[in-house]
Design an enzyme around this catalytic site. Structure first.
Site, PDB file in Angstrom:
ATOM      1  N   SER A 132      52.282 -20.969   3.120  1.00  0.00           N
ATOM      2  CA  SER A 132      50.874 -20.455   2.889  1.00  0.00           C
ATOM      3  C   SER A 132      50.124 -21.490   2.411  1.00  0.00           C
ATOM      4  CB  SER A 132      51.285 -19.057   1.956  1.00  0.00           C
ATOM      5  OG  SER A 132      49.809 -18.937   1.618  1.00  0.00           O
TER       6      SER A 132
ATOM      7  N   GLY B 191      45.658 -16.652   8.856  1.00  0.00           N
ATOM      8  CA  GLY B 191      45.039 -16.796  10.340  1.00  0.00           C
ATOM      9  C   GLY B 191      45.885 -15.704  11.207  1.00  0.00           C
TER      10      GLY B 191
ATOM     11  N   LYS C 294      55.712 -18.465  -2.743  1.00  0.00           N
ATOM     12  CA  LYS C 294      54.594 -18.697  -2.013  1.00  0.00           C
ATOM     13  C   LYS C 294      53.639 -19.678  -1.957  1.00  0.00           C
ATOM     14  CE  LYS C 294      50.470 -15.506  -0.703  1.00  0.00           C
ATOM     15  NZ  LYS C 294      49.373 -15.991  -1.198  1.00  0.00           N
TER      16      LYS C 294
ATOM     17  N   PRO D 220      49.422 -10.695  -0.953  1.00  0.00           N
ATOM     18  CA  PRO D 220      48.841 -10.461  -2.234  1.00  0.00           C
ATOM     19  C   PRO D 220      47.506 -10.777  -2.257  1.00  0.00           C
ATOM     20  CG  PRO D 220      50.124 -11.994  -2.757  1.00  0.00           C
ATOM     21  CD  PRO D 220      50.489 -11.654  -1.343  1.00  0.00           C
TER      22      PRO D 220
ATOM     23  N   HIS E  69      47.336 -20.242   1.109  1.00  0.00           N
ATOM     24  CA  HIS E  69      46.435 -19.220   0.552  1.00  0.00           C
ATOM     25  C   HIS E  69      45.230 -19.240   1.479  1.00  0.00           C
ATOM     26  CE1 HIS E  69      46.263 -18.066  -3.924  1.00  0.00           C
ATOM     27  NE2 HIS E  69      44.877 -17.523  -3.348  1.00  0.00           N
TER      28      HIS E  69
HETATM   29  C1  FMN Z   1      39.989 -12.613  -1.244  1.00  0.00           C
HETATM   30  C2  FMN Z   1      41.364 -13.203  -1.324  1.00  0.00           C
HETATM   31  C3  FMN Z   1      42.137 -12.948  -2.595  1.00  0.00           C
HETATM   32  C4  FMN Z   1      43.294 -13.405  -2.635  1.00  0.00           C
HETATM   33  N1  FMN Z   1      43.943 -13.288  -3.856  1.00  0.00           N
HETATM   34  C5  FMN Z   1      45.436 -13.858  -4.023  1.00  0.00           C
HETATM   35  C6  FMN Z   1      46.069 -13.700  -5.089  1.00  0.00           C
HETATM   36  O1  FMN Z   1      45.517 -12.789  -6.081  1.00  0.00           O
HETATM   37  N2  FMN Z   1      47.292 -14.070  -5.127  1.00  0.00           N
HETATM   38  C7  FMN Z   1      47.808 -14.634  -4.023  1.00  0.00           C
HETATM   39  O2  FMN Z   1      49.015 -15.022  -4.064  1.00  0.00           O
HETATM   40  N3  FMN Z   1      47.348 -15.007  -3.006  1.00  0.00           N
HETATM   41  C8  FMN Z   1      45.734 -14.607  -2.990  1.00  0.00           C
HETATM   42  N4  FMN Z   1      45.161 -14.726  -1.783  1.00  0.00           N
HETATM   43  C9  FMN Z   1      46.050 -15.130  -0.565  1.00  0.00           C
HETATM   44  C10 FMN Z   1      46.409 -14.554   0.135  1.00  0.00           C
HETATM   45  O3  FMN Z   1      47.501 -13.959  -0.279  1.00  0.00           O
HETATM   46  C11 FMN Z   1      46.981 -15.012   1.746  1.00  0.00           C
HETATM   47  O4  FMN Z   1      47.823 -16.043   1.206  1.00  0.00           O
HETATM   48  C12 FMN Z   1      45.992 -15.373   2.652  1.00  0.00           C
HETATM   49  O5  FMN Z   1      44.924 -14.393   2.458  1.00  0.00           O
HETATM   50  C13 FMN Z   1      46.666 -15.402   4.134  1.00  0.00           C
HETATM   51  O6  FMN Z   1      45.631 -15.654   5.029  1.00  0.00           O
HETATM   52  P1  FMN Z   1      44.772 -14.584   5.844  1.00  0.00           P
HETATM   53  O7  FMN Z   1      43.851 -13.923   5.004  1.00  0.00           O
HETATM   54  O8  FMN Z   1      44.401 -15.672   7.058  1.00  0.00           O
HETATM   55  O9  FMN Z   1      45.840 -13.697   6.415  1.00  0.00           O
HETATM   56  C14 FMN Z   1      43.795 -14.360  -1.725  1.00  0.00           C
HETATM   57  C15 FMN Z   1      43.215 -14.159  -0.457  1.00  0.00           C
HETATM   58  C16 FMN Z   1      42.002 -13.776  -0.340  1.00  0.00           C
HETATM   59  C17 FMN Z   1      41.276 -13.928   0.981  1.00  0.00           C
END
Ligand code: FMN
Length: 402
Positions: free
Chosen positions: A289, A324, A267, A95, A291
């Site tokens: 995760s 990543g 998560k 998400p 985040h």
């Molecule tokens: C711009 C952005 C917004 C995000 N918003 C949410 C969110 O609204 N809820 C959530 O659970 N995680 C959020 N995340 C975390 C992602 O769900 C995820 O854990 C993370 O992007 C995984 O790492 P990666 O970008 O390296 O694949 C966000 C990440 C990014 C980059």
């Protein structure tokens, strides 16, 4: 030539001279060329010194592959199940709020690409398209992401709406008691919707196509939240002041458990202790995760946190990983350690900025093809054949020169 422009594949003449993307990194570069710097940095950035952001990637390079030759693998089987649902590839979509920053249809385009690829997308609460519209706009299974905000009524409403709309699982994110310190956003004065300021006007002027779109399309808003943000809200401050709950505890999770009959994925788990508590609270899935390195800087890379969580869980729930993942070989390594599937976040946002739904599809295609090639070269017939015998610690990170 004109058709090439119309199909959105090229936004300038110089674009025509560039080759199609062959990797997630190529798609990332394309996104960087299309988005104003403050918008790109909002997606790209991490917390503080971005140590964890970098560590998520680096951890994959510390693990080397041990291929088996002459294994006779013509067509490796990438299909698996998550929470009993079949998926064509072990790559799901994390998400990420505010997808309409990237392209017109935002989360709807992501959901359609996920359906097209036979995989699952966890639609965020902070979506810029209403969860009901996303659900109605595609046929594949969707999960709904929720954070234990301070307003219990809001949580109950969101859970009810997700159930009524037909979401099949909840993803409860527990690593945002407050928003991490994201200095790129602070420097740009990042707002929702983004608007040029004296300091950032040149970034927006350099991306006229994006700026035109943002002026002509309906304004960006958090469509799942009734009141929405005040115009020109500071995204982090809005969440901290109005939604976030630093006092959230396991009791809140237990309350959410009673509201939802279906499976829940927790998560943001990074330790064996929290994995144990998650099981006690009746979670069916655990998503390791951090985040994407946007919250607590200098916490462990997710790949490094994965083994302890798997050991604590001992097959009593499914364990996934995000953070990543940029190559098919990254997915293969996480699965070889014992993850059921990986999620990707930023990669599909790059795809969305690159070319809308087709761009997300492209990213999923690239990852799928890379997983297939990696498994063929490593001599593994299917996802079920991926185990620790495929891995060895690299003496130096793969790719680094001693
Ligand atoms: C711009 C952005 C917004 C995000 N918003 C949410 C969110 O609204 N809820 C959530 O659970 N995680 C959020 N995340 C975390 C992602 O769900 C995820 O854990 C993370 O992007 C995984 O790492 P990666 O970008 O390296 O694949 C966000 C990440 C990014 C980059």
């Amino acid at each position: 030539m004109v058709r090439y422009f119309r199909r959105g594949r090229a936004s300038s003449w110089s674009e025509l001279l560039r080759s199609d993307p062959f990797s997630v990194e190529d798609v990332r570069r394309s996104a960087r060329r299309r988005l104003p710097r403050p918008v790109f940095d909002f997606v790209e950035g991490g917390a503080d010194d971005e140590v964890t952001l970098g560590a998520n990637r680096a951890a994959f390079r510390q693990l080397a592959l041990r291929p088996r030759r002459l294994a006779g693998i013509a067509h490796p089987d990438l299909s698996t199940t998550v929470l009993g649902m079949p998926v064509r590839t072990p790559v799901l979509l994390s998400p990420i709020g505010l997808a309409r920053l990237m392209s017109r249809d935002g989360e709807l385009a992501v959901a359609r690409a996920a359906t097209h690829h036979g995989t699952i997308y966890a639609v965020p609460t902070m979506s810029t398209v209403r969860m009901e519209t996303v659900r109605a706009g595609c046929s594949g299974p969707l999960w709904f992401q929720l954070t234990p905000w301070r307003d219990n009524e809001l949580i109950a409403r969101l859970v009810r709406r997700a159930a009524t709309a037909g979401y099949t699982a909840l993803v409860v994110t527990v690593d945002v008691p407050v928003v991490g310190k994201r200095e790129r956003d602070l420097r740009h004065g990042f707002r929702v919707p983004p608007r040029p300021s004296l300091r950032t006007a040149h970034h927006f002027a350099l991306r006229p196509a994006w700026s035109r779109r943002s002026r002509t399309e309906p304004p960006l808003a958090y469509e799942n939240l009734a009141d929405g943000p005040p115009l020109l809200a500071d995204h982090a401050r809005y969440i901290n002041d109005r939604l976030a709950n630093p006092g959230a505890s396991w009791e809140d999770l237990k309350r959410i458990r009673t509201m939802w009959d279906g499976p829940i994925v927790l998560k943001g788990v990074m330790t064996a202790e929290d994995a144990e508590r998650a099981l006690e609270c009746g979670m069916q899935g655990i998503l390791v995760s951090n985040h994407g390195g946007r919250q607590l800087d200098t916490e462990l890379a997710t790949l490094d946190a994965l083994p302890a969580v798997l050991e604590a869980v001992r097959n009593r729930a499914e364990v996934y990983l995000d953070g990543g993942v940029r190559r098919g070989s990254d997915v293969v390594k996480a699965l070889a350690l014992g993850a059921r599937a990986c999620f990707v976040g930023r990669p599909y946002m790059y795809g969305l900025a690159h070319n809308g739904q087709d761009g997300v599809s492209l990213v999923l295609d690239l990852l799928r093809a890379e997983i297939e090639t990696t498994m063929t070269l490593a001599g593994r017939a299917g996802v079920a054949d991926l185990d620790a015998s495929l891995l060895t610690a690299a003496a130096v990170a793969i790719g680094d020169r001693p």
